[in-house]
Motif scaffolding. Sequence first.
Motif, mmCIF file in Angstrom:
data_model
loop_
_atom_site.group_PDB
_atom_site.id
_atom_site.type_symbol
_atom_site.label_atom_id
_atom_site.label_comp_id
_atom_site.label_asym_id
_atom_site.label_seq_id
_atom_site.Cartn_x
_atom_site.Cartn_y
_atom_site.Cartn_z
ATOM 1 N N ARG A 1 -56.931 -27.510 -52.961
ATOM 2 C CA ARG A 1 -55.904 -27.579 -53.997
ATOM 3 C C ARG A 1 -56.288 -28.653 -55.017
ATOM 4 O O ARG A 1 -56.841 -29.698 -54.652
ATOM 5 C CB ARG A 1 -54.553 -27.947 -53.377
ATOM 6 C CG ARG A 1 -53.925 -26.846 -52.561
ATOM 7 C CD ARG A 1 -52.606 -27.284 -51.950
ATOM 8 N NE ARG A 1 -52.805 -28.179 -50.814
ATOM 9 C CZ ARG A 1 -52.528 -29.465 -50.829
ATOM 10 N NH1 ARG A 1 -52.067 -30.036 -51.935
ATOM 11 N NH2 ARG A 1 -52.728 -30.212 -49.749
ATOM 12 N N ASN A 2 -55.992 -28.377 -56.310
ATOM 13 C CA ASN A 2 -56.193 -29.411 -57.325
ATOM 14 C C ASN A 2 -55.392 -30.646 -56.939
ATOM 15 O O ASN A 2 -54.272 -30.538 -56.426
ATOM 16 C CB ASN A 2 -55.751 -28.921 -58.697
ATOM 17 C CG ASN A 2 -56.559 -27.737 -59.174
ATOM 18 O OD1 ASN A 2 -57.641 -27.458 -58.651
ATOM 19 N ND2 ASN A 2 -56.039 -27.023 -60.158
ATOM 20 N N THR A 3 -55.945 -31.826 -57.201
ATOM 21 C CA THR A 3 -55.283 -33.025 -56.712
ATOM 22 C C THR A 3 -55.638 -34.256 -57.527
ATOM 23 O O THR A 3 -56.725 -34.330 -58.111
ATOM 24 C CB THR A 3 -55.660 -33.282 -55.244
ATOM 25 O OG1 THR A 3 -54.953 -34.415 -54.758
ATOM 26 C CG2 THR A 3 -57.149 -33.542 -55.097
ATOM 27 N N TYR A 4 -54.687 -35.207 -57.570
ATOM 28 C CA TYR A 4 -54.970 -36.551 -58.061
ATOM 29 C C TYR A 4 -55.493 -37.374 -56.888
ATOM 30 O O TYR A 4 -55.124 -37.144 -55.734
ATOM 31 C CB TYR A 4 -53.711 -37.207 -58.632
ATOM 32 C CG TYR A 4 -53.304 -36.668 -59.978
ATOM 33 C CD1 TYR A 4 -53.803 -37.217 -61.158
ATOM 34 C CD2 TYR A 4 -52.413 -35.604 -60.069
ATOM 35 C CE1 TYR A 4 -53.427 -36.720 -62.401
ATOM 36 C CE2 TYR A 4 -52.029 -35.103 -61.301
ATOM 37 C CZ TYR A 4 -52.544 -35.658 -62.461
ATOM 38 O OH TYR A 4 -52.181 -35.154 -63.684
ATOM 39 N N LEU B 1 -51.720 -18.789 -49.690
ATOM 40 C CA LEU B 1 -51.984 -17.348 -49.760
ATOM 41 C C LEU B 1 -50.680 -16.570 -49.844
ATOM 42 O O LEU B 1 -50.587 -15.558 -50.538
ATOM 43 C CB LEU B 1 -52.780 -16.904 -48.530
ATOM 44 C CG LEU B 1 -54.202 -17.480 -48.418
ATOM 45 C CD1 LEU B 1 -54.827 -17.059 -47.096
ATOM 46 C CD2 LEU B 1 -55.061 -17.006 -49.581
ATOM 47 N N ALA B 2 -49.693 -17.033 -49.099
ATOM 48 C CA ALA B 2 -48.354 -16.440 -49.065
ATOM 49 C C ALA B 2 -47.422 -17.528 -48.563
ATOM 50 O O ALA B 2 -47.883 -18.554 -48.034
ATOM 51 C CB ALA B 2 -48.328 -15.225 -48.134
ATOM 52 N N PRO B 3 -46.124 -17.369 -48.709
ATOM 53 C CA PRO B 3 -45.214 -18.415 -48.230
ATOM 54 C C PRO B 3 -45.490 -18.774 -46.767
ATOM 55 O O PRO B 3 -45.466 -17.929 -45.885
ATOM 56 C CB PRO B 3 -43.831 -17.774 -48.395
ATOM 57 C CG PRO B 3 -44.003 -16.813 -49.528
ATOM 58 C CD PRO B 3 -45.389 -16.265 -49.361
ATOM 59 N N GLY B 4 -45.841 -20.051 -46.558
ATOM 60 C CA GLY B 4 -46.110 -20.532 -45.206
ATOM 61 C C GLY B 4 -47.508 -20.246 -44.694
ATOM 62 O O GLY B 4 -47.842 -20.617 -43.570
ATOM 63 N N ILE B 5 -48.372 -19.579 -45.507
ATOM 64 C CA ILE B 5 -49.744 -19.252 -45.094
ATOM 65 C C ILE B 5 -50.708 -19.928 -46.064
ATOM 66 O O ILE B 5 -50.594 -19.770 -47.274
ATOM 67 C CB ILE B 5 -49.977 -17.722 -45.087
ATOM 68 C CG1 ILE B 5 -48.971 -17.031 -44.151
ATOM 69 C CG2 ILE B 5 -51.409 -17.408 -44.665
ATOM 70 C CD1 ILE B 5 -49.072 -15.527 -44.174
ATOM 71 N N TYR B 6 -51.672 -20.666 -45.504
ATOM 72 C CA TYR B 6 -52.572 -21.462 -46.326
ATOM 73 C C TYR B 6 -54.032 -21.133 -45.997
ATOM 74 O O TYR B 6 -54.357 -20.787 -44.856
ATOM 75 C CB TYR B 6 -52.337 -22.962 -46.100
ATOM 76 C CG TYR B 6 -50.903 -23.378 -46.289
ATOM 77 C CD1 TYR B 6 -50.403 -23.652 -47.549
ATOM 78 C CD2 TYR B 6 -50.046 -23.487 -45.189
ATOM 79 C CE1 TYR B 6 -49.079 -24.029 -47.729
ATOM 80 C CE2 TYR B 6 -48.722 -23.865 -45.348
ATOM 81 C CZ TYR B 6 -48.247 -24.134 -46.620
ATOM 82 O OH TYR B 6 -46.945 -24.500 -46.791
#
Length: 731
Positions: free
Chosen positions: A259-262, A337-342
Amino acid sequence: MKKLLFISLSSFVIVKSSAQVEDVSVIFTPTLGYNWFDKKSTVENGTMFGFQAGFGFGRHIELRGTYERSINMMQNFGEYERDIQQYFPGFNFTDRKINITRVGGEFKANIPSNGFAPYLILGTGIQTFERENAPSNVEKNQNLYGTGGLGFKINMGNRVTLNLEGRGIVYNMNPGSLLYNPGGTSDFDDWINNQDRSTMYNWSVSAGLQFYFGGRNDGELSNMDKAYLDRFSSGFSGVRLTLVPAGSYVDFSSKSAYRNTYMLGGQLGLDITDFIGIRGYYYQATENENPSFNFDKMAMYGIDFLGKLNVPRGIVPFISVGGGYINVQDGYRGKTLAPGIYQTAHSKYYAKIGAGLEIPLSTYVDIYGGANLMYTIDNRNTSVTDLRTADELNQHILYSVGLRLKIGRNANTARQTEKAFESRFSGERNEYNQKIKSLEKELKEAYENNDSEKAAQIIEEKKRLEKQSNDKNNLIRLTPAELESLIDKVMQDVENESTPNIESRLERLEQLLLNLNQNRAMAPNTPPAANNYDPGYNNVNDRLLLEINKLNQQLEAQRQSIETLRQQNNNAAAQGNPVIVNPVTPAPVVPVPATPSNQPITGGVINKGIGLFAGANFGDATTFNVGIRGHYGFTNSPFIFMPEGYVALGDKNGFGISANGIIPIRINNTNFEPYAGLGLGLHYLGKDFTFNTNVIGGVAYRLGTSSVFADYSVRGLFRNNQIVVGYRFGF
């Protein structure tokens, strides 16, 4: 005879191979080389030409981009043809022309040496094979390559070296990938796909003329000169430590699971010189793509090489090359990817290259910002040694900002000046002291013998020697840096007076200027190597004139203020309320004697600079030409020798070298300078080498010691015609 020739060549290498400019320089190197390709690649051995361009950071480190292209190479199918003939007797592959290009970057490390000057090469890039199956059908195959090698250089002038190098090139490629025939049978394609992937090894030797633009080539500096250089650049002497609290933002590739991040963290580094540094860093990701002190379970750390492109007293561009590791900790959640799925993210190594700016806030603090391209391998099961193409890499962007705190030893100019002064005159002072002691002994004997006449003579001689020994104003013996020290001392002494006086300061500076120019005028026949004709004295002259002009401006402002007060006094007197004004008489301005030219002359040859040009060629082929020229004059002659080299890019690629002579036509009261000339050259354009005559005509516009120019060249009786514009750097 052979032994004598060997000794002569060895002496040439030892004497000539050590020259290279100091500080930051721009480099450009046309190259020509021969390549031996891996037999499994199906490519015949052959010649490649190209160029290298980049930056040098002092004498020992260079970063350069590279471009190479093949000349008339063909495929040689060898063992593949014999293999397939077992299944299809009498089958023969049709030989096809193949074009090969390499585009990459290299790190060059010059090994310190007093004579033989070797260097190491390490780099990477993309290699492209283009095969013509038909006039309108070109098959392309790309792969990543790594390269390493060894070379050595021979100095051909103050800013030109001959580079000779050998290298190995390694890459991964399916041996059958260059055999595809779009119209072939499925059995044939199956046979190709069953060829094992293999690591290929190529070898090459090449030669190139490397040109340096910018930087210094004045040789070793004294300790005092180095102290002045440090004082007016970074303000530090030697290696210094840097501490950097910093933040960054990473825009990861859309194909990546991250994920994009600071990120927040810092850097710890060493500035080895004003232009070279090493940085180690550590960043920790923050949660929810927001800058905060709530940290996520991902970190990034690595090390960079930093090259600065300017003196650290102003805005400093820099480039960086390095790599590191993305450490994904347990519990890290990738993209949704979907709610609750990464997506599942894994730890990976990365390489990166970037650029940025540093802005000094003080001697000890800089603010900086930069942007970097980061590359990771797409497939976690693929190692670096298995990479074939750039498509197997993910590209990310890293932005960073921070404050750089510098810790180091201050450059102590006053101390170094005093040490250099004492060292310079220690021998003479010892000699004077011995003479004075001898005179004191003679004086004692004269007194004992009641010889008053001889005693008086000895006393006068002793006074003369003591005065000569203590005389520190003999400017003809001082270096430019020592004169700069005297100027600083004059300014400091006047500023420390209880009532600073502009006239006093001006009088002292004018006296220094008169002494400097009088001493130079006293020895007009002094050899050019003597200090009084050191080119650095012009800089001292300029410094003195600048300070004198500033003081004269202050005096002029003072005179205007006095005039204003006098006018006010007259107006007040007319009203019966006079104001008392004490006018100040301004100090006279002393005319400055002219100083001789300091153009570098060696054996009657004058280096008038190096020119870069770009333009078009039309005739046998239409191409875009990029090249470089030298300009060498001769004493008592208007003739200019102008060697030239160029690379031609277009439907037909090529290159050429020429030896030309031109005669400039000076026109009074204008900076325009027409010129015309003749020459001979060796050119390659498309398929053949040709040896042609050159006819040149053009015009230059002088800009100080440099110039811009435009000219037209006819090669081989209008066989090819070149029109270019360019810029000549004067040295």
